[in-house]
Design a protein around this motif. Structure first.
Motif, PDB file in Angstrom:
ATOM      1  N   ARG A  34      -1.919   9.592  -2.819  1.00 57.77           N
ATOM      2  CA  ARG A  34      -0.646  10.608  -3.195  1.00 57.77           C
ATOM      3  C   ARG A  34       0.206  10.686  -1.815  1.00 57.77           C
ATOM      4  NH1 ARG A  34       1.357  15.587  -2.577  1.00 57.77           N
ATOM      5  NH2 ARG A  34      -0.320  16.104  -1.262  1.00 57.77           N
ATOM      6  N   VAL A  35      -0.426  10.918  -0.867  1.00 64.08           N
ATOM      7  CA  VAL A  35       0.112  10.918   0.482  1.00 64.08           C
ATOM      8  C   VAL A  35       1.097   9.651   0.739  1.00 64.08           C
ATOM      9  CG1 VAL A  35      -0.294  11.272   3.048  1.00 64.08           C
ATOM     10  CG2 VAL A  35      -1.391  12.528   1.532  1.00 64.08           C
ATOM     11  N   HIS A  36       0.449   8.622   0.552  1.00 66.33           N
ATOM     12  CA  HIS A  36       1.244   7.397   0.934  1.00 66.33           C
ATOM     13  C   HIS A  36       2.482   7.297  -0.041  1.00 66.33           C
ATOM     14  CE1 HIS A  36      -1.263   5.596   4.247  1.00 66.33           C
ATOM     15  NE2 HIS A  36      -1.967   6.463   3.999  1.00 66.33           N
ATOM     16  N   LYS A  37       2.165   7.376  -1.288  1.00 68.20           N
ATOM     17  CA  LYS A  37       3.245   7.472  -2.327  1.00 68.20           C
ATOM     18  C   LYS A  37       4.546   8.390  -1.656  1.00 68.20           C
ATOM     19  CE  LYS A  37       1.252   6.584  -6.678  1.00 68.20           C
ATOM     20  NZ  LYS A  37       0.386   7.036  -7.719  1.00 68.20           N
ATOM     21  N   LEU A  38       4.038   9.628  -1.295  1.00 63.24           N
ATOM     22  CA  LEU A  38       5.086  10.557  -0.829  1.00 63.24           C
ATOM     23  C   LEU A  38       5.714  10.077   0.532  1.00 63.24           C
ATOM     24  CD1 LEU A  38       6.183  13.430  -1.203  1.00 63.24           C
ATOM     25  CD2 LEU A  38       4.296  14.359   0.275  1.00 63.24           C
ATOM     26  N   ARG A  39       5.065   9.242   1.448  1.00 62.35           N
ATOM     27  CA  ARG A  39       5.617   8.672   2.504  1.00 62.35           C
ATOM     28  C   ARG A  39       6.648   7.823   2.066  1.00 62.35           C
ATOM     29  NH1 ARG A  39       0.842   7.544   6.895  1.00 62.35           N
ATOM     30  NH2 ARG A  39       0.080   9.571   7.388  1.00 62.35           N
ATOM     31  N   LYS A  40       6.247   6.936   1.002  1.00 62.91           N
ATOM     32  CA  LYS A  40       7.215   6.024   0.670  1.00 62.91           C
ATOM     33  C   LYS A  40       8.408   6.351   0.229  1.00 62.91           C
ATOM     34  CE  LYS A  40       7.272   2.151  -2.624  1.00 62.91           C
ATOM     35  NZ  LYS A  40       6.508   1.198  -3.527  1.00 62.91           N
ATOM     36  N   ASN A  41       8.389   7.646  -0.309  1.00 57.75           N
ATOM     37  CA  ASN A  41       9.745   8.421  -0.930  1.00 57.75           C
ATOM     38  C   ASN A  41      10.601   9.207   0.113  1.00 57.75           C
ATOM     39  OD1 ASN A  41       9.343   7.018  -3.332  1.00 57.75           O
ATOM     40  ND2 ASN A  41       8.021   8.724  -3.827  1.00 57.75           N
ATOM     41  N   ARG A  62       0.765   2.533   3.499  1.00 58.88           N
ATOM     42  CA  ARG A  62      -0.382   1.738   3.333  1.00 58.88           C
ATOM     43  C   ARG A  62      -1.172   1.550   2.128  1.00 58.88           C
ATOM     44  NH1 ARG A  62      -1.488   3.919   8.170  1.00 58.88           N
ATOM     45  NH2 ARG A  62      -3.329   5.039   7.575  1.00 58.88           N
ATOM     46  N   LYS A  63      -1.504   2.641   1.496  1.00 57.32           N
ATOM     47  CA  LYS A  63      -2.291   2.637   0.156  1.00 57.32           C
ATOM     48  C   LYS A  63      -1.766   2.343  -0.997  1.00 57.32           C
ATOM     49  CE  LYS A  63      -5.768   5.491   2.663  1.00 57.32           C
ATOM     50  NZ  LYS A  63      -6.965   4.558   2.281  1.00 57.32           N
ATOM     51  N   VAL A  64      -0.259   2.045  -1.237  1.00 55.95           N
ATOM     52  CA  VAL A  64       0.274   1.894  -2.225  1.00 55.95           C
ATOM     53  C   VAL A  64       1.146   0.434  -1.579  1.00 55.95           C
ATOM     54  CG1 VAL A  64       0.354   3.946  -3.139  1.00 55.95           C
ATOM     55  CG2 VAL A  64       2.273   3.332  -1.619  1.00 55.95           C
ATOM     56  N   ALA A  66       4.004  -1.568  -0.960  1.00 52.16           N
ATOM     57  CA  ALA A  66       5.184  -1.170  -0.042  1.00 52.16           C
ATOM     58  C   ALA A  66       5.780  -2.467   0.786  1.00 52.16           C
ATOM     59  CB  ALA A  66       4.807  -0.015   0.712  1.00 52.16           C
ATOM     60  N   ASN A  67       7.119  -2.251   0.986  1.00 50.53           N
ATOM     61  CA  ASN A  67       7.789  -3.383   1.893  1.00 50.53           C
ATOM     62  C   ASN A  67       7.922  -2.502   3.514  1.00 50.53           C
ATOM     63  OD1 ASN A  67       8.002  -5.145  -0.231  1.00 50.53           O
ATOM     64  ND2 ASN A  67       9.651  -3.774  -1.080  1.00 50.53           N
ATOM     65  N   PRO A  68       8.256  -3.433   4.412  1.00 51.56           N
ATOM     66  CA  PRO A  68       8.278  -2.737   5.535  1.00 51.56           C
ATOM     67  C   PRO A  68       9.181  -1.622   5.524  1.00 51.56           C
ATOM     68  CG  PRO A  68       8.175  -5.070   5.849  1.00 51.56           C
ATOM     69  CD  PRO A  68       7.988  -5.042   4.532  1.00 51.56           C
ATOM     70  N   GLU A  69      10.598  -1.984   4.891  1.00 48.74           N
ATOM     71  CA  GLU A  69      11.615  -0.958   5.065  1.00 48.74           C
ATOM     72  C   GLU A  69      11.095   0.360   4.287  1.00 48.74           C
ATOM     73  OE1 GLU A  69      12.489  -4.070   1.806  1.00 48.74           O
ATOM     74  OE2 GLU A  69      11.774  -4.065   3.820  1.00 48.74           O
ATOM     75  N   ASP A  70      10.037   0.416   3.671  1.00 49.91           N
ATOM     76  CA  ASP A  70       9.426   1.625   2.917  1.00 49.91           C
ATOM     77  C   ASP A  70       8.705   2.744   3.935  1.00 49.91           C
ATOM     78  OD1 ASP A  70      10.150   1.067   0.295  1.00 49.91           O
ATOM     79  OD2 ASP A  70       8.506  -0.134  -0.068  1.00 49.91           O
ATOM     80  N   ASN A  71       8.551   2.097   5.265  1.00 44.81           N
ATOM     81  CA  ASN A  71       8.057   3.066   6.315  1.00 44.81           C
ATOM     82  C   ASN A  71       9.026   4.009   6.699  1.00 44.81           C
ATOM     83  OD1 ASN A  71       5.533   1.738   6.283  1.00 44.81           O
ATOM     84  ND2 ASN A  71       6.314   0.204   7.591  1.00 44.81           N
ATOM     85  N   PRO A  72       8.865   5.354   6.451  1.00 50.68           N
ATOM     86  CA  PRO A  72       9.612   6.301   6.951  1.00 50.68           C
ATOM     87  C   PRO A  72       9.970   6.352   8.643  1.00 50.68           C
ATOM     88  CG  PRO A  72       7.648   7.166   6.518  1.00 50.68           C
ATOM     89  CD  PRO A  72       7.269   5.799   6.275  1.00 50.68           C
TER      90      PRO A  72
END
Ligand SMILES: NC(=O)c1ccc[n+]([C@@H]2O[C@H](COP(=O)([O-])OP(=O)(O)OC[C@H]3O[C@@H](n4cnc5c(N)ncnc54)[C@H](OP(=O)(O)O)[C@@H]3O)[C@@H](O)[C@H]2O)c1
Length: 222
Positions: A34-41, A62-64, A66-72
């Motif tokens: 859930r934390v990584h999904k939230l980070r992605k958003n 990491r745990k979902v 993701a593309n590099p541009e999804d990193n906050p």
């Protein structure tokens, strides 16, 4: 102007986010996803220098899938610019902004350390006298196009952000564990408020289980 700020943290039922010996792996795998999904958003993720020095976090997704541009965008609140030049958050996973305070600006900008950060494209923003002015920082980040920001601790920065009325939402993942310890940090430390009348009030928006962890989502009442 400021981003919408969500404080997200894992804690034990006694409110500890880490033990006195810096052990903090209390959350279930489902909760971490859930934390990584939230980070992605989120547009950005922010921590205090205490967290960088204690944990050397990556702050990426990491745990979902993701593309590099999804990193906050990564932001460190670090008045004296003590972030190690080799810290993970200085790698090229995403843009990094270190927020320093004006008293230390000149010495830092004329140091060899600054040149190392410059080569890594790490950015700097200075505000406040001896400590970062969080309200000015939030305004700067909003002007940089950051609409949503995830605050990931630690306890000192969490309290300052709450006191300055800069947090909109609090998400906690409560692990069914008790660690105790007067030196173990809690969700909010700092100087605290003197009376219950000064307390910040919250409104529960949602609650659910992920694995054994209870997730509570609160809106901060202003
Ligand atoms: N369980 C979880 O979810 C979770 C998440 C994150 C962290 N943690 C834990 O939290 C611990 C770190 O917490 P911490 O309280 O020691 O450090 P912190 O909150 O990460 O960083 C605090 C530091 O930020 C700097 N700062 C600059 N301006 C500030 C301002 N206006 N207000 C507040 N701080 C400001 C100060 O250092 P300068 O004066 O040098 O600038 C201050 O000492 C670590 O052990 C980590 O493992 C747990």
């Amino acid at each position: 102007m400021k981003p919408y700020v969500i404080l997200n943290a894992g804690m034990t039922i006694d409110g500890k986010i880490v033990t006195a010996k810096n052990s903090s792996n209390m959350s279930s795998e489902e909760s971490l996803i859930r934390v990584h999904k939230l980070r992605k958003n989120m547009d950005a993720i922010m921590v205090g220098i205490g967290t960088v020095l204690a944990d050397n976090p990556r702050l990426n997704v990491r745990k979902v899938d993701a593309n590099p541009e999804d990193n906050p965008i990564r932001i460190v609140v670090d008045s004296k610019c003590r972030t190690p030049t080799g810290a993970y958050i200085t790698n090229n996973d995403a843009r990094t902004i270190i927020a320093g305070a004006n008293e230390f600006k000149h010495d830092f900008l004329t140091s060899d350390r600054y040149n190392v950060f410059k080569q890594k494209d790490v950015e700097f923003f200075f505000s406040g006298d001896t400590h970062v002015d969080l309200t000015v920082l939030m305004n700067y980040l909003a002007n940089e196009g950051i609409k949503t920001l995830m605050l990931e601790g630690g306890s000192t920065l969490n309290f300052s952000m709450l006191k300055e009325a800069l947090i909109d939402e609090i998400n906690v993942s409560i692990a069914p564990k008790v660690v105790g310890g007067v030196n173990a940090k809690t969700l909010f430390d700092g100087e605290g408020f003197d009376t219950m009348d000064d307390a910040v009030n919250l409104d529960l928006m949602d609650s659910f289980f992920l694995g054994k962890d209870l997730i509570l989502k609160y809106k901060v009442l202003k």
